[in-house]
Scaffold this motif. Structure first.
Motif, mmCIF file in Angstrom:
data_model
loop_
_atom_site.group_PDB
_atom_site.id
_atom_site.type_symbol
_atom_site.label_atom_id
_atom_site.label_comp_id
_atom_site.label_asym_id
_atom_site.label_seq_id
_atom_site.Cartn_x
_atom_site.Cartn_y
_atom_site.Cartn_z
ATOM 1 N N GLY A 277 0.794 -1.234 0.000
ATOM 2 C CA GLY A 277 0.000 0.000 0.000
ATOM 3 C C GLY A 277 0.816 1.268 0.000
ATOM 4 O O GLY A 277 0.346 2.318 0.464
ATOM 5 N N VAL A 278 2.007 1.211 -0.535
ATOM 6 C CA VAL A 278 2.882 2.390 -0.556
ATOM 7 C C VAL A 278 2.437 3.359 -1.642
ATOM 8 O O VAL A 278 2.194 2.963 -2.782
ATOM 9 C CB VAL A 278 4.346 1.960 -0.777
ATOM 10 C CG1 VAL A 278 5.247 3.180 -1.001
ATOM 11 C CG2 VAL A 278 4.830 1.139 0.411
ATOM 12 N N THR A 279 2.338 4.641 -1.271
ATOM 13 C CA THR A 279 1.917 5.662 -2.236
ATOM 14 C C THR A 279 2.934 6.781 -2.405
ATOM 15 O O THR A 279 2.707 7.706 -3.186
ATOM 16 C CB THR A 279 0.563 6.277 -1.832
ATOM 17 O OG1 THR A 279 0.673 6.833 -0.521
ATOM 18 C CG2 THR A 279 -0.545 5.236 -1.866
ATOM 19 N N LEU A 280 4.038 6.734 -1.652
ATOM 20 C CA LEU A 280 5.073 7.772 -1.809
ATOM 21 C C LEU A 280 6.441 7.129 -1.631
ATOM 22 O O LEU A 280 6.640 6.319 -0.729
ATOM 23 C CB LEU A 280 4.894 8.899 -0.795
ATOM 24 C CG LEU A 280 5.805 10.125 -0.971
ATOM 25 C CD1 LEU A 280 5.069 11.412 -0.590
ATOM 26 C CD2 LEU A 280 7.106 10.016 -0.170
ATOM 27 N N ALA A 281 7.346 7.494 -2.501
ATOM 28 C CA ALA A 281 8.730 7.019 -2.406
ATOM 29 C C ALA A 281 9.664 8.216 -2.418
ATOM 30 O O ALA A 281 9.601 9.055 -3.323
ATOM 31 C CB ALA A 281 9.052 6.081 -3.567
ATOM 32 N N SER A 282 10.513 8.291 -1.404
ATOM 33 C CA SER A 282 11.565 9.297 -1.410
ATOM 34 C C SER A 282 12.876 8.579 -1.682
ATOM 35 O O SER A 282 13.100 7.468 -1.192
ATOM 36 C CB SER A 282 11.625 10.035 -0.066
ATOM 37 O OG SER A 282 12.551 11.114 -0.136
ATOM 38 N N TYR A 283 13.714 9.197 -2.483
ATOM 39 C CA TYR A 283 14.946 8.487 -2.829
ATOM 40 C C TYR A 283 16.077 9.446 -3.129
ATOM 41 O O TYR A 283 15.867 10.606 -3.477
ATOM 42 C CB TYR A 283 14.715 7.547 -4.020
ATOM 43 C CG TYR A 283 14.361 8.207 -5.339
ATOM 44 C CD1 TYR A 283 15.309 8.899 -6.083
ATOM 45 C CD2 TYR A 283 13.072 8.109 -5.870
ATOM 46 C CE1 TYR A 283 14.988 9.477 -7.306
ATOM 47 C CE2 TYR A 283 12.739 8.678 -7.080
ATOM 48 C CZ TYR A 283 13.709 9.368 -7.800
ATOM 49 O OH TYR A 283 13.374 9.943 -8.996
ATOM 50 N N LEU A 284 17.284 8.918 -2.943
ATOM 51 C CA LEU A 284 18.496 9.525 -3.464
ATOM 52 C C LEU A 284 19.127 8.445 -4.335
ATOM 53 O O LEU A 284 19.566 7.421 -3.823
ATOM 54 C CB LEU A 284 19.446 9.969 -2.344
ATOM 55 C CG LEU A 284 20.484 11.017 -2.768
ATOM 56 C CD1 LEU A 284 20.941 11.845 -1.580
ATOM 57 C CD2 LEU A 284 21.672 10.407 -3.481
#
Lengths: 166, 236
Positions: free
Chosen positions: A17-24
């Motif tokens: 149910g993930v709706t946001l991904a933050s990444y480097l």
């Protein structure tokens, strides 16, 4: 990272149910980032350092949504301060997916510290993790990380190594 | 934009010797908090460490359940951003500090790229690390302009204010704008002398730790949003 490994990560995030991904972004997970960007149900938020990304994911948890922090395992060192504060101090969990730079088989000298420090850092921060080296285990590892973190209110990590990223 | 641009009011000082410097402005942080609290109803607030925690707890009693009290440099505005992205229909206020924002200036670039229209960032800039007795931060030199840095990062609605009227106007503008984030750098006096001279009440200490604060805040979000965040186990 093969297209099927990328799809396994995406499938796990969808099931969780993930709706946001933050990444480097990093090199080993390089194909994952455009796949996340292209996913219609996931908003991506590139961050300037992994500590900021962890805090963004913590804020998303507080909203009732689910987020993931994707990064190289060196990002764990950059994120250690906010992870310690949020996890051990406040019970705000962050689920991380990171590449296993520096494991046996690594052929870059600069990546050796990442391999040496990652597991002691995870242990010091009391963060359970699963190292996944076969594609078949990726999707369920991601799902299991969310089940655990949303029961424990503590961070967890899925570390992609071996054939999943090389 | 509201308020005036930053003008140095203090000279660079040595790191050695007693910490005796003039306040960053004549505006007490408590008076600014009272003005902001009067503007808020159903917003969610994330705030930083130090004296601001107890002052906000006292100055905004109607927002205690809606405020997440944190104890960490560099995380407040990123957490508020995550909250704002997760609840795009809800106004979120970040109460950051000069020391906290300086710890992670990169978040301003992230705000510039993401443009969360439901986020207002207030930076309490007292030009010092108050929680450990007052050593100066980089903004005390007068050469570091956080609002200008924010504008350079793409947060075009960023200003520095030095009095309560300008502060309230800048916050009201930020709260009314649904299209873009606003950053209000509030130069403030946080000295006990200034607080007493202004006739402010004695600040109550907040008696809770980070975990209790998280549960309380989450229960408020659950109740007001109709969602379950920290729900029951599969089995009892």
């Amino acid at each position: 990272m093969t297209p099927t490994a990328v799809q396994a990560v995406i499938a796990g995030l969808e099931r969780a149910g993930v709706t946001l991904a933050s990444y480097l972004p990093d090199s080993l997970l390089k194909p994952l980032y455009p796949a996340l960007d292209a996913h219609p149900g996931i908003r991506t938020v590139p961050c300037t350092n992994e500590g900021e990304g962890a805090a963004i994911c913590g804020g998303v948890f507080l909203s009732g949504k689910r987020a993931v922090l994707c990064m190289e395992n060196s990002g764990l060192r950059a994120a250690a301060e906010p992870l310690a504060r949020m996890g051990l101090g406040s019970g705000i969990p962050v689920v991380m997916i990171m590449s296993y730079r520096g494991e046996l088989g690594e052929n870059n000298w600069w990546a050796v510290p990442h391999g040496i420090t990652m597991e002691p850092m995870l242990a010091a921060l009391r963060i359970p993790y699963r190292v996944v080296r076969e594609e078949a285990g990726i999707e369920q590892a991601v799902v299991d990380a969310y089940e655990w973190s949303y029961s424990a209110y503590q961070h967890s990590a899925v570390v992609l190594g071996g054939s999943t990223v090389r | 934009m509201s308020g005036s641009m930053s003008t140095p009011t203090s000279s660079p000082t040595s790191n050695s010797g007693p910490v005796v410097r003039p306040p960053a402005s004549a505006m007490t942080r408590y008076s600014a908090m009272e003005a902001l609290a009067a503007l808020l109803t159903d917003e969610l607030v994330v705030l930083s460490l130090g004296g601001a925690v107890d002052e906000w707890y006292t100055a905004a009693p109607h927002l205690r359940e809606a405020s997440l009290f944190q104890q960490q440099l560099g995380c407040v505005t990123p957490q508020a951003l995550g909250l704002a992205l997760g609840l795009p229909h809800r106004r979120v206020v970040s109460l950051d500090t000069d020391g906290g924002l300086l710890f992670n200036l990169g978040v301003l670039a992230t705000l510039g790229n993401e443009q969360p229209g439901n986020l207002l960032v207030v930076v309490w800039d007292n030009e010092r690390y108050q929680s450990i007795g007052g050593p100066r931060t980089h903004t005390s030199s007068g050469t570091v302009d956080l609002a200008a840095i924010a504008r350079g990062a793409g947060v075009v609605h960023a200003s520095t204010v030095r009095d309560v009227e300008a502060f309230a106007a800048a916050c009201a503008a930020g709260l009314a704008d649904q299209a873009a984030p606003h950053v209000v750098v509030a130069k403030v006096d946080t000295s006990p002398e200034g607080h007493a001279a202004a006739g402010h009440p004695v600040v109550r200490r907040k008696h809770s730790d980070g975990r209790e604060d998280t549960y309380r805040f989450v229960r408020h979000v659950e109740a007001t949003e109709g969602v379950t965040i920290m729900g029951p186990s599969e089995h009892n």
